[in-house]
Design a protein around this motif. Structure first.
Motif, PDB file in Angstrom:
ATOM      1  N   LEU A  15       0.835  -1.197   0.000  1.00  0.00           N
ATOM      2  CA  LEU A  15       0.000   0.000   0.000  1.00  0.00           C
ATOM      3  C   LEU A  15       0.868   1.245   0.000  1.00  0.00           C
ATOM      4  CD1 LEU A  15      -2.571  -0.992   2.760  1.00  0.00           C
ATOM      5  CD2 LEU A  15      -2.848  -1.221   0.293  1.00  0.00           C
ATOM      6  N   PRO A  16       0.317   2.397  -0.359  1.00  0.00           N
ATOM      7  CA  PRO A  16       1.014   3.658  -0.095  1.00  0.00           C
ATOM      8  C   PRO A  16       1.295   3.760   1.404  1.00  0.00           C
ATOM      9  CG  PRO A  16      -0.905   4.016  -1.492  1.00  0.00           C
ATOM     10  CD  PRO A  16      -0.987   2.601  -1.013  1.00  0.00           C
ATOM     11  N   TRP A  17       2.396   4.411   1.760  1.00  0.00           N
ATOM     12  CA  TRP A  17       2.821   4.414   3.160  1.00  0.00           C
ATOM     13  C   TRP A  17       1.730   4.934   4.093  1.00  0.00           C
ATOM     14  CZ3 TRP A  17       2.813   8.750   6.119  1.00  0.00           C
ATOM     15  CH2 TRP A  17       2.807   9.988   5.464  1.00  0.00           C
ATOM     16  N   HIS A  18       0.974   5.969   3.646  1.00  0.00           N
ATOM     17  CA  HIS A  18      -0.023   6.573   4.540  1.00  0.00           C
ATOM     18  C   HIS A  18      -1.198   5.623   4.788  1.00  0.00           C
ATOM     19  CE1 HIS A  18      -2.230   7.513   0.811  1.00  0.00           C
ATOM     20  NE2 HIS A  18      -1.069   7.939   0.344  1.00  0.00           N
ATOM     21  N   ALA A  19      -1.592   4.834   3.769  1.00  0.00           N
ATOM     22  CA  ALA A  19      -2.678   3.869   3.958  1.00  0.00           C
ATOM     23  C   ALA A  19      -2.236   2.738   4.880  1.00  0.00           C
ATOM     24  CB  ALA A  19      -3.131   3.318   2.606  1.00  0.00           C
ATOM     25  N   ALA A  20      -1.005   2.255   4.689  1.00  0.00           N
ATOM     26  CA  ALA A  20      -0.486   1.195   5.551  1.00  0.00           C
ATOM     27  C   ALA A  20      -0.350   1.674   6.989  1.00  0.00           C
ATOM     28  CB  ALA A  20       0.864   0.712   5.024  1.00  0.00           C
ATOM     29  N   LEU A  21       0.150   2.899   7.166  1.00  0.00           N
ATOM     30  CA  LEU A  21       0.330   3.446   8.510  1.00  0.00           C
ATOM     31  C   LEU A  21      -1.011   3.565   9.228  1.00  0.00           C
ATOM     32  CD1 LEU A  21       2.468   4.659  10.458  1.00  0.00           C
ATOM     33  CD2 LEU A  21       1.841   6.902   9.542  1.00  0.00           C
ATOM     34  N   HIS A  22      -2.027   4.046   8.520  1.00  0.00           N
ATOM     35  CA  HIS A  22      -3.355   4.178   9.127  1.00  0.00           C
ATOM     36  C   HIS A  22      -3.878   2.816   9.597  1.00  0.00           C
ATOM     37  CE1 HIS A  22      -7.507   5.409   9.758  1.00  0.00           C
ATOM     38  NE2 HIS A  22      -7.887   4.411   8.981  1.00  0.00           N
ATOM     39  N   SER A  23      -3.752   1.802   8.739  1.00  0.00           N
ATOM     40  CA  SER A  23      -4.273   0.482   9.086  1.00  0.00           C
ATOM     41  C   SER A  23      -3.508  -0.136  10.250  1.00  0.00           C
ATOM     42  CB  SER A  23      -4.203  -0.430   7.858  1.00  0.00           C
ATOM     43  OG  SER A  23      -4.762  -1.692   8.141  1.00  0.00           O
ATOM     44  N   LEU A  24      -2.186  -0.036  10.228  1.00  0.00           N
ATOM     45  CA  LEU A  24      -1.374  -0.647  11.283  1.00  0.00           C
ATOM     46  C   LEU A  24      -1.561   0.071  12.618  1.00  0.00           C
ATOM     47  CD1 LEU A  24       1.786  -1.202   9.100  1.00  0.00           C
ATOM     48  CD2 LEU A  24       0.490  -3.031  10.221  1.00  0.00           C
ATOM     49  N   GLN A  25      -1.692   1.395  12.578  1.00  0.00           N
ATOM     50  CA  GLN A  25      -1.948   2.140  13.811  1.00  0.00           C
ATOM     51  C   GLN A  25      -3.307   1.746  14.380  1.00  0.00           C
ATOM     52  OE1 GLN A  25      -0.352   4.960  15.447  1.00  0.00           O
ATOM     53  NE2 GLN A  25       1.541   4.499  14.379  1.00  0.00           N
ATOM     54  N   ARG A  26      -4.291   1.630  13.503  1.00  0.00           N
ATOM     55  CA  ARG A  26      -5.647   1.280  13.937  1.00  0.00           C
ATOM     56  C   ARG A  26      -5.683  -0.108  14.569  1.00  0.00           C
ATOM     57  NH1 ARG A  26     -10.231  -0.816  10.932  1.00  0.00           N
ATOM     58  NH2 ARG A  26     -12.186  -0.051  11.808  1.00  0.00           N
ATOM     59  N   GLU A  27      -4.867  -1.023  14.026  1.00  0.00           N
ATOM     60  CA  GLU A  27      -4.868  -2.401  14.514  1.00  0.00           C
ATOM     61  C   GLU A  27      -3.846  -2.633  15.618  1.00  0.00           C
ATOM     62  OE1 GLU A  27      -4.227  -4.700  10.998  1.00  0.00           O
ATOM     63  OE2 GLU A  27      -6.057  -3.990  10.031  1.00  0.00           O
ATOM     64  N   ALA A  28      -3.056  -1.600  15.969  1.00  0.00           N
ATOM     65  CA  ALA A  28      -2.015  -1.707  17.001  1.00  0.00           C
ATOM     66  C   ALA A  28      -1.029  -2.818  16.684  1.00  0.00           C
ATOM     67  CB  ALA A  28      -2.638  -1.915  18.389  1.00  0.00           C
ATOM     68  N   GLN A  29      -0.626  -2.887  15.402  1.00  0.00           N
ATOM     69  CA  GLN A  29       0.361  -3.870  14.971  1.00  0.00           C
ATOM     70  C   GLN A  29       1.757  -3.248  15.007  1.00  0.00           C
ATOM     71  OE1 GLN A  29      -0.165  -6.948  14.555  1.00  0.00           O
ATOM     72  NE2 GLN A  29      -1.748  -7.464  13.093  1.00  0.00           N
ATOM     73  N   PRO A  30       2.793  -4.024  15.382  1.00  0.00           N
ATOM     74  CA  PRO A  30       4.154  -3.477  15.377  1.00  0.00           C
ATOM     75  C   PRO A  30       4.573  -3.045  13.967  1.00  0.00           C
ATOM     76  CG  PRO A  30       4.055  -5.545  16.607  1.00  0.00           C
ATOM     77  CD  PRO A  30       2.740  -5.403  15.902  1.00  0.00           C
TER      78      PRO A  30
END
Length: 292
Positions: A15-30
């Motif tokens: 994904l684009p970095w901003h989409a990946a960051l949003h998803s990972l932050q939302r899911e509390a993934q490392p």
């Protein structure tokens, strides 16, 4: 069954970095966010380029080549050690990275260790549902178990993983290390088997059992017969659960008391006046060139 930790992979592509960051932050993934913050000479990307890195995926790019592989390796090594915070890394492209560009790049790597706490809830009854709902806004990952079919509500949460697990031993084996376990099933026999398996596992951050003092006294006799010393039962199992002195028997009232108790068990965050990248490092990295 909803599996939030697989949602990025299910999309089938980086994904684009901003989409990946949003998803990972939302899911509390490392994950780590790597940003080019300084560049000199010929470099693959300009300052502002960003890339998101996880244990097994990379989203977006800082330009490719050996330099990018080194950034990924640096971030993954820090994530594997559970680090959080920031670090500033320097990459001379002709030296450290072995590229012919000959430029120089500073990369800020921001590390996010993931969920603040891992919580296992055994039981999807009234208290369990109220408890999981209260935890939803917090950056905690919840592992929710029940031995019955079709008892989980349809509502999904980004940091929630549901498990239909009829066998207590199999359910407990699924837990991550350092998990806070809360036992509140519909069946006392299942509750006791779960506490037995959690004690046998031996790596839980805490074990809480819903019920009265008389229920716990009965369980202690059975758990001692199973080989668990009394001193360990008193030290490692909380029953009843919830903050001392809390009143109310409604599911939501009990859940409020239990979440409050979990907050008292949350690891303390060490505070230091010198946070992030050291000021001396920043001054050295971004000092204007001297004219000789």
């Amino acid at each position: 069954m909803h599996r939030p930790e697989a949602s990025l992979q299910q999309q089938g592509t980086a994904l684009p970095w901003h989409a990946a960051l949003h998803s990972l932050q939302r899911e509390a993934q490392p994950h780590a966010l790597a940003s080019v913050v300084g560049a000199a000479g010929s470099t693959p990307r300009e300052p502002g380029a960003k890339m998101v890195i996880t244990e097994d995926a990379v989203h977006d790019t800082l330009g490719g080549g050996s330099f990018e592989f080194q950034v990924i390796a640096c971030a993954r090594e820090a994530l594997a050690q559970g680090e959080s915070g920031t670090r500033l890394e320097a990459f001379p492209l002709g030296g450290r990275s072995g590229q012919c560009c000959g430029g120089y790049v500073h990369v800020l790597i921001e590390l996010f260790a993931g969920a603040e706490m891992q919580v296992a809830v055994f039981g999807a009854g009234h208290v369990g549902q109220a408890l999981v709902g209260l935890i939803a806004p917090l950056a905690w990952r919840v592992h929710w178990f029940d031995s019955r079919d079709d008892v989980f509500p349809a509502t999904q949460q980004p940091r929630l993983v549901k498990h239909h697990a009829p066998d207590p031993a199999v359910a407990v084996a699924k837990l991550p290390r350092g998990c806070h376990a809360l036992v509140m099933t519909h069946d006392h026999g299942e509750d006791c088997a779960l506490v037995d398996a959690l004690l046998a596992r031996g790596d839980c951050a805490s074990i809480g059992l819903i019920g009265s003092h008389s229920k716990w006294a009965s369980f202690q006799r059975r758990l001692r017969d199973a080989g668990h010393p009394q001193a360990r039962l008193e030290r490692e199992v909380r029953c009843p659960i919830g903050v001392a002195g809390a009143k109310g028997k409604l599911p939501y009232e009990i859940a409020l008391s239990v979440v409050t108790e979990l907050l008292t068990l949350k690891p303390a965050v060490a505070h230091d006046d010198r946070r992030g990248v050291a000021p001396d490092t920043l001054r050295e990295a971004f000092a204007p060139p001297t004219n000789e």
